[in-house]
Design a protein around this motif. Structure first.
Motif, PDB file in Angstrom:
ATOM      1  N   SER A   1     107.840 -72.083 -64.313  1.00  0.00           N
ATOM      2  CA  SER A   1     108.234 -72.956 -63.194  1.00  0.00           C
ATOM      3  C   SER A   1     108.090 -74.423 -63.570  1.00  0.00           C
ATOM      4  O   SER A   1     107.496 -75.216 -62.832  1.00  0.00           O
ATOM      5  CB  SER A   1     107.410 -72.634 -61.937  1.00  0.00           C
ATOM      6  OG  SER A   1     107.557 -71.287 -61.578  1.00  0.00           O
TER       7      SER A   1
ATOM      8  N   LYS B   1      98.266 -76.415 -59.177  1.00  0.00           N
ATOM      9  CA  LYS B   1      97.826 -77.478 -58.276  1.00  0.00           C
ATOM     10  C   LYS B   1      96.586 -77.082 -57.476  1.00  0.00           C
ATOM     11  O   LYS B   1      95.667 -77.884 -57.309  1.00  0.00           O
ATOM     12  CB  LYS B   1      98.972 -77.845 -57.328  1.00  0.00           C
ATOM     13  CG  LYS B   1      98.667 -79.033 -56.436  1.00  0.00           C
ATOM     14  CD  LYS B   1      99.876 -79.411 -55.607  1.00  0.00           C
ATOM     15  CE  LYS B   1      99.589 -80.624 -54.737  1.00  0.00           C
ATOM     16  NZ  LYS B   1     100.770 -81.001 -53.915  1.00  0.00           N
TER      17      LYS B   1
ATOM     18  N   TRP C   1      99.596 -67.954 -61.496  1.00  0.00           N
ATOM     19  CA  TRP C   1      98.693 -68.960 -60.942  1.00  0.00           C
ATOM     20  C   TRP C   1      99.470 -70.228 -60.612  1.00  0.00           C
ATOM     21  O   TRP C   1     100.334 -70.647 -61.371  1.00  0.00           O
ATOM     22  CB  TRP C   1      97.600 -69.324 -61.945  1.00  0.00           C
ATOM     23  CG  TRP C   1      96.881 -68.174 -62.564  1.00  0.00           C
ATOM     24  CD1 TRP C   1      97.270 -67.446 -63.646  1.00  0.00           C
ATOM     25  CD2 TRP C   1      95.628 -67.625 -62.146  1.00  0.00           C
ATOM     26  NE1 TRP C   1      96.351 -66.469 -63.925  1.00  0.00           N
ATOM     27  CE2 TRP C   1      95.326 -66.555 -63.031  1.00  0.00           C
ATOM     28  CE3 TRP C   1      94.726 -67.928 -61.127  1.00  0.00           C
ATOM     29  CZ2 TRP C   1      94.169 -65.803 -62.912  1.00  0.00           C
ATOM     30  CZ3 TRP C   1      93.574 -67.174 -61.017  1.00  0.00           C
ATOM     31  CH2 TRP C   1      93.300 -66.130 -61.891  1.00  0.00           C
ATOM     32  N   THR C   2      99.135 -70.821 -59.488  1.00  0.00           N
ATOM     33  CA  THR C   2      99.639 -72.159 -59.156  1.00  0.00           C
ATOM     34  C   THR C   2      98.607 -73.176 -59.612  1.00  0.00           C
ATOM     35  O   THR C   2      97.449 -73.152 -59.177  1.00  0.00           O
ATOM     36  CB  THR C   2      99.895 -72.295 -57.643  1.00  0.00           C
ATOM     37  OG1 THR C   2     100.886 -71.344 -57.264  1.00  0.00           O
ATOM     38  CG2 THR C   2     100.397 -73.693 -57.315  1.00  0.00           C
TER      39      THR C   2
ATOM     40  N   THR D   1     111.602 -65.569 -56.706  1.00  0.00           N
ATOM     41  CA  THR D   1     111.079 -66.568 -55.773  1.00  0.00           C
ATOM     42  C   THR D   1     112.147 -67.013 -54.785  1.00  0.00           C
ATOM     43  O   THR D   1     111.944 -66.989 -53.566  1.00  0.00           O
ATOM     44  CB  THR D   1     110.545 -67.781 -56.543  1.00  0.00           C
ATOM     45  OG1 THR D   1     109.566 -67.359 -57.488  1.00  0.00           O
ATOM     46  CG2 THR D   1     109.934 -68.791 -55.594  1.00  0.00           C
TER      47      THR D   1
ATOM     48  N   VAL E   1      98.744 -66.458 -56.996  1.00  0.00           N
ATOM     49  CA  VAL E   1      99.707 -66.157 -55.939  1.00  0.00           C
ATOM     50  C   VAL E   1     100.297 -64.759 -56.065  1.00  0.00           C
ATOM     51  O   VAL E   1     100.898 -64.251 -55.117  1.00  0.00           O
ATOM     52  CB  VAL E   1     100.854 -67.188 -55.942  1.00  0.00           C
ATOM     53  CG1 VAL E   1     100.325 -68.556 -55.590  1.00  0.00           C
ATOM     54  CG2 VAL E   1     101.567 -67.225 -57.284  1.00  0.00           C
TER      55      VAL E   1
ATOM     56  N   GLU F   1      95.250 -71.336 -57.382  1.00  0.00           N
ATOM     57  CA  GLU F   1      95.409 -70.106 -56.608  1.00  0.00           C
ATOM     58  C   GLU F   1      96.213 -69.074 -57.395  1.00  0.00           C
ATOM     59  O   GLU F   1      97.236 -69.396 -58.006  1.00  0.00           O
ATOM     60  CB  GLU F   1      96.121 -70.405 -55.286  1.00  0.00           C
ATOM     61  CG  GLU F   1      96.312 -69.185 -54.420  1.00  0.00           C
ATOM     62  CD  GLU F   1      97.114 -69.504 -53.167  1.00  0.00           C
ATOM     63  OE1 GLU F   1      97.330 -68.569 -52.357  1.00  0.00           O
ATOM     64  OE2 GLU F   1      97.531 -70.663 -52.994  1.00  0.00           O
TER      65      GLU F   1
ATOM     66  N   THR G   1     104.513 -75.930 -63.611  1.00  0.00           N
ATOM     67  CA  THR G   1     103.698 -75.989 -62.392  1.00  0.00           C
ATOM     68  C   THR G   1     102.888 -74.720 -62.170  1.00  0.00           C
ATOM     69  O   THR G   1     101.989 -74.699 -61.324  1.00  0.00           O
ATOM     70  CB  THR G   1     104.590 -76.227 -61.163  1.00  0.00           C
ATOM     71  OG1 THR G   1     105.527 -75.136 -61.045  1.00  0.00           O
ATOM     72  CG2 THR G   1     105.351 -77.538 -61.304  1.00  0.00           C
ATOM     73  N   GLN G   2     103.209 -73.662 -62.907  1.00  0.00           N
ATOM     74  CA  GLN G   2     102.490 -72.406 -62.746  1.00  0.00           C
ATOM     75  C   GLN G   2     102.149 -71.827 -64.113  1.00  0.00           C
ATOM     76  O   GLN G   2     102.732 -72.199 -65.138  1.00  0.00           O
ATOM     77  CB  GLN G   2     103.323 -71.393 -61.949  1.00  0.00           C
ATOM     78  CG  GLN G   2     103.503 -71.758 -60.482  1.00  0.00           C
ATOM     79  CD  GLN G   2     104.313 -70.706 -59.742  1.00  0.00           C
ATOM     80  OE1 GLN G   2     105.403 -70.330 -60.142  1.00  0.00           O
ATOM     81  NE2 GLN G   2     103.776 -70.218 -58.630  1.00  0.00           N
TER      82      GLN G   2
END
Length: 775
Positions: A544, A564, A561-562, A607, A569, A567, A547-548
């Motif tokens: 992504s 930021k 994982w995210t 997504t 997900v 988390e 970002t992940q």
């Protein structure tokens, strides 16, 4: 980025099933498995391609309608030990089985009974074959004593014992006229037999342990060295190549070029005369399909992959996949057709792969201490174009340059990293260089760690190199001089993977301590730690657009994982063992994983699809809610209740029931509305009542609905409801509790009324008037 499993490119090998393979597409059409789920010890297909029979270790024989995948008949084999071999006669009506108990039995497949039982073979009967002339009714068998027995079905006796082999006989094949039989064995000879005199007429030394031999059509085949019409046969054995022999002279007239690497031994060979194809099976479970007249390789089918150690997308549009399993061979699959190409070159297990930026070139490294560069042309054919060696131990990790096809970096168990530049001659040619693969020379060698180097990664600008080692550290180096810039300290156990972010100056590391960490390249500080895997994290990749993170572990799980908010997900559970291979496509919309469970799984990013579905659901909910409000306003209770039930929201249905009960004619309205519902709607309403009944504020609505159902539905109808028993079990205790509570309230109210009536004072008599004189 959310992933869903799209397809599996390879399957686990299992001896308890028979797989039916489509030769054109390479896809497994059907898997046949007996009900006893025991190992299948033997199977055979009738000459007319109609009947398939399998034998299991449970001493059962199963007759299949294999096109439909169903068992027609199941019967006991009567053998006292598992069936080791079986064969049909030319008419497809008789089946011979040879058992580990030394017995040979013949079965009438059409009439479903046993016809013959031949005894006298010592040990396991591992080979049976009918004579091609059905009128002669002859059956041949061979057992552990290396003797070929010829049985007469007519006379029910052994006519002859052919003794000339000194080791196990592996195949029996016949000439076109049926007068000659050819036998092969592990004693490295093939024998030509005259069946009229039952004598050996020719012994051909083939100088290899032969696993299968087939007689060729008696017609010239110049490409195979067959120039006359005499008897010629083809052998397959432990040397790993097909050879054609002339029976009369005993000379080898054709030898297939031998490919390098172990696991090339041939274990089986069969000729499909009608299709003009020859099939051979290798010791590492690969199926090779050749043109029978020229032995030109037509198709390759990869069998059991054992542990998958690495996977990569290939091609500028990620049209192919290359797989490194627990083998010296590489397997290249075309995703659209699953067509396979098996690449030979390494002499020991291939450990890691990587692909250059354009997708045509990729590199591999192996335990044989060497590296190889392969090129795929536009037709999808792959060939080795360069090779290099220099490490003193197995090469466990490899990484290609990111900007241009200029160099690659390798890490080894010898604790060193080597930088290999690609020669200009290699890049300027689109085909395999003349004279074989180009030899690579290492430009720089640097000892980087104190223990095995498990991972190397080149930065997107080709100026930095990261290494991860079993010594619990990751290090950052400047290219091309391999100067140390800094050390990343913090993991409690060895590192399995390092990866640069495609967008930020960040490095991700995956460790055996079960964590993934993000590090700043400027000051080598730890920015984030991701905890969630229960075992070692083996691979990590940025997705992504950075970002992940996508990580895989030895627990068989993939986690998304995210970055930021730290988390997790999504957790993806599709593998059953360590996930060693992980690679993402160029467009970041697909991912590829390979694991020790022998599976390669292609994942698709869903997504956007899920977001669109969620948005559509929200819009639909808003529309239905507005429609529900309008129906309640218009007092169209039946339509409103049906719509509320379709929303599958108990609270919304409760709102409708409350609105009905607020109507002045509540009882009649509720009964009429519930009575007109469909059965599935009543079942849903009963489930909702269970939820409402747990709350004293809503129990009145639940009891009202339950009362309507009990009054208007026969007991048999109610018991036929789906899940009614569980619903009643849940309703009973709360209903009992509500009844007791209401009973106590009623008693208290009655007692208060009694007190009120008894606490009333009697009326006092009026006081007599006072005479004025007394005032």
């Amino acid at each position: 980025m959310l992933l869903s499993a799209r397809s599996s490119l390879s399957t686990r090998a299992g001896r308890c099933r028979v797989n039916i393979l489509d030769v054109a597409s390479g896809a497994v059409l059907r898997s046949l498995e007996q009900e006893d789920q025991e190992d299948i010890t033997a199977f055979d297909l009738s000459p007319d391609d109609e009947v398939l029979v399998t034998a299991s270790r449970a001493l059962l024989l199963a007759q299949w309608a294999w096109r439909e995948g169903s068992v027609i008949r199941l019967w006991k084999a009567i053998h006292t030990a598992p069936v080791a071999t079986m064969a049909f006669d030319p008419t497809s009506t008789l089946l011979a089985t040879g058992g580990c108990d030394g017995a040979v039995r013949v079965w009438d497949i059409m009439r479903h009974y046993g016809t013959h039982h031949f005894r006298g073979s010592p040990g396991v009967v591992h080979l049976v074959a009918f004579h091609p002339d059905p009128a002669r009714l002859l059956l041949f068998s061979s057992a552990a004593d290396a003797t070929i027995r010829m049985w007469s079905l007519q006379e029910r006796s052994c006519l002859a014992m052919l003794t000339a082999h000194y080791s196990a006989v592996t195949s029996l094949t016949f000439s076109a006229d049926g007068h000659t039989m050819l036998s092969s064995g592990r004693d490295k000879i093939c024998i030509v037999w005259d069946l009229q005199s039952c004598q050996a007429t020719k012994t051909v030394p083939v100088f290899e342990s032969v696993e299968a031999a087939v007689t060729l059509p008696e017609e010239p085949a110049p490409e195979l060295g067959v120039k006359s019409t005499g008897l010629h046969f083809l052998t397959a054995g432990d040397q790993g190549m097909l050879r054609v022999w002339e029976a009369a002279s005993g000379q080898c007239v054709y030898t297939q070029p031998q490919l390098p690497g172990p696991g090339r031994e041939l274990t089986h060979c069969a000729l499909a005369r009608a299709a003009g194809l020859l099939l051979s099976v290798t010791a590492d479970h690969n199926l090779l399909l050749y043109e029978a007249c020229s032995l030109q390789l037509q198709k390759q089918f990869a069998g059991y992959s054992e542990e998958v150690l690495d996977v990569r997308f290939l091609g500028p549009e990620d049209s192919h996949v290359v797989v490194a399993s627990n083998s010296p061979c590489l397997k290249v699959f075309e995703l659209q057709t699953s067509a396979c190409q098996i690449l030979h070159g390494h002499t020991d297990i291939v450990l890691a792969l990587d692909v250059f930026r354009k997708g045509w070139l990729f590199a591999s490294c192996a335990k044989d201490q060497s590296i190889r560069i392969w090129r795929m042309n536009k037709a999808g054919k792959v060939a080795c174009v360069a090779q290099g060696s220099g490490h003193t131990h197995g090469v466990g990790t490899i990484c290609c340059s990111r900007l241009k096809e200029t160099f690659l970096v390798t890490g080894s168990q010898d604790c060193t990293v080597k930088l290999w530049p690609l020669p200009e001659a290699l890049l300027s040619k689109s085909t395999v260089p003349d004279g074989g693969p180009v030899l690579l020379q290492a430009q720089a060698t640097q000892r980087c760690h104190e223990k095995d180097i498990n991972s190397v990664a080149v930065a997107p600008n080709d100026k930095l190199l990261a290494t991860g080692s079993q010594d619990r550290t990751a290090k950052l180096w400047a290219l091309p001089q391999c100067q140390l810039l800094g050390v990343f300290l913090g993991h409690r156990r060895g590192l399995w993977c390092v990866q640069f972010s495609p967008m930020d100056q960040v490095l991700a590391t995956a460790s055996a301590d079960g964590t993934v960490k993000l590090w700043a390249l400027q000051d080598f500080s730890c920015l984030k730690t991701f905890e969630g895997h229960d075992a070692s994290v083996l691979k990590v990749a940025f997705v992504s657009r950075g970002t992940q993170l996508l990580s895989s572990g030895s627990d068989g799980l993939l986690k998304l994982w995210t970055i930021k908010n730290n988390e997790c997900v999504r957790t993806l559970d599709a593998h059953e063992d360590k996930v060693w291979g992980l690679h993402c496509s160029r467009l970041d919309d697909h991912a590829l994983t390979g694991a020790s469970d022998s599976c390669v799984i292609l994942w698709k990013d869903v997504t956007e699809v899920e977001q669109a579905e969620e948005q559509a659901k929200r819009e639909e909910q808003v529309v239905k809610q507005q429609e529900l409000d309008n129906l309640l306003q218009e007092k169209r209770y039946l339509r409103a209740l049906g719509l509320a039930i379709s929303l599958d929201r108990p609270h919304t249905v409760l709102t409708v029931i409350q609105a009905i009960r607020r109507d002045p004619e509540a009882c009649e309205k509720l009964e009429a509305t519930v009575f007109q519902l469909r059965r599935d709607q009543k079942e849903a309403l009963l489930r909702f009542c269970v939820t409402w009944n747990t709350n004293s504020r809503h129990c009145h609505e639940a009891q009202a609905v339950l009362g309507v159902l009990l009054r208007h539905e026969a007991p048999e109808e109610l018991l036929a409801y789906e899940g009614v028993r569980a619903s009643l079990e849940a309703l009973l205790p709360y209903t009992e509790r509500h009844f007791q509570r209401l009973s106590r309230t009623l008693q208290a109210a009655t007692f208060l009324d009694f007190l009120w009536h008894n606490m009333k004072l009697p009326t006092l008599p009026a006081a007599p008037p006072v005479p004025p004189s007394t005032l």
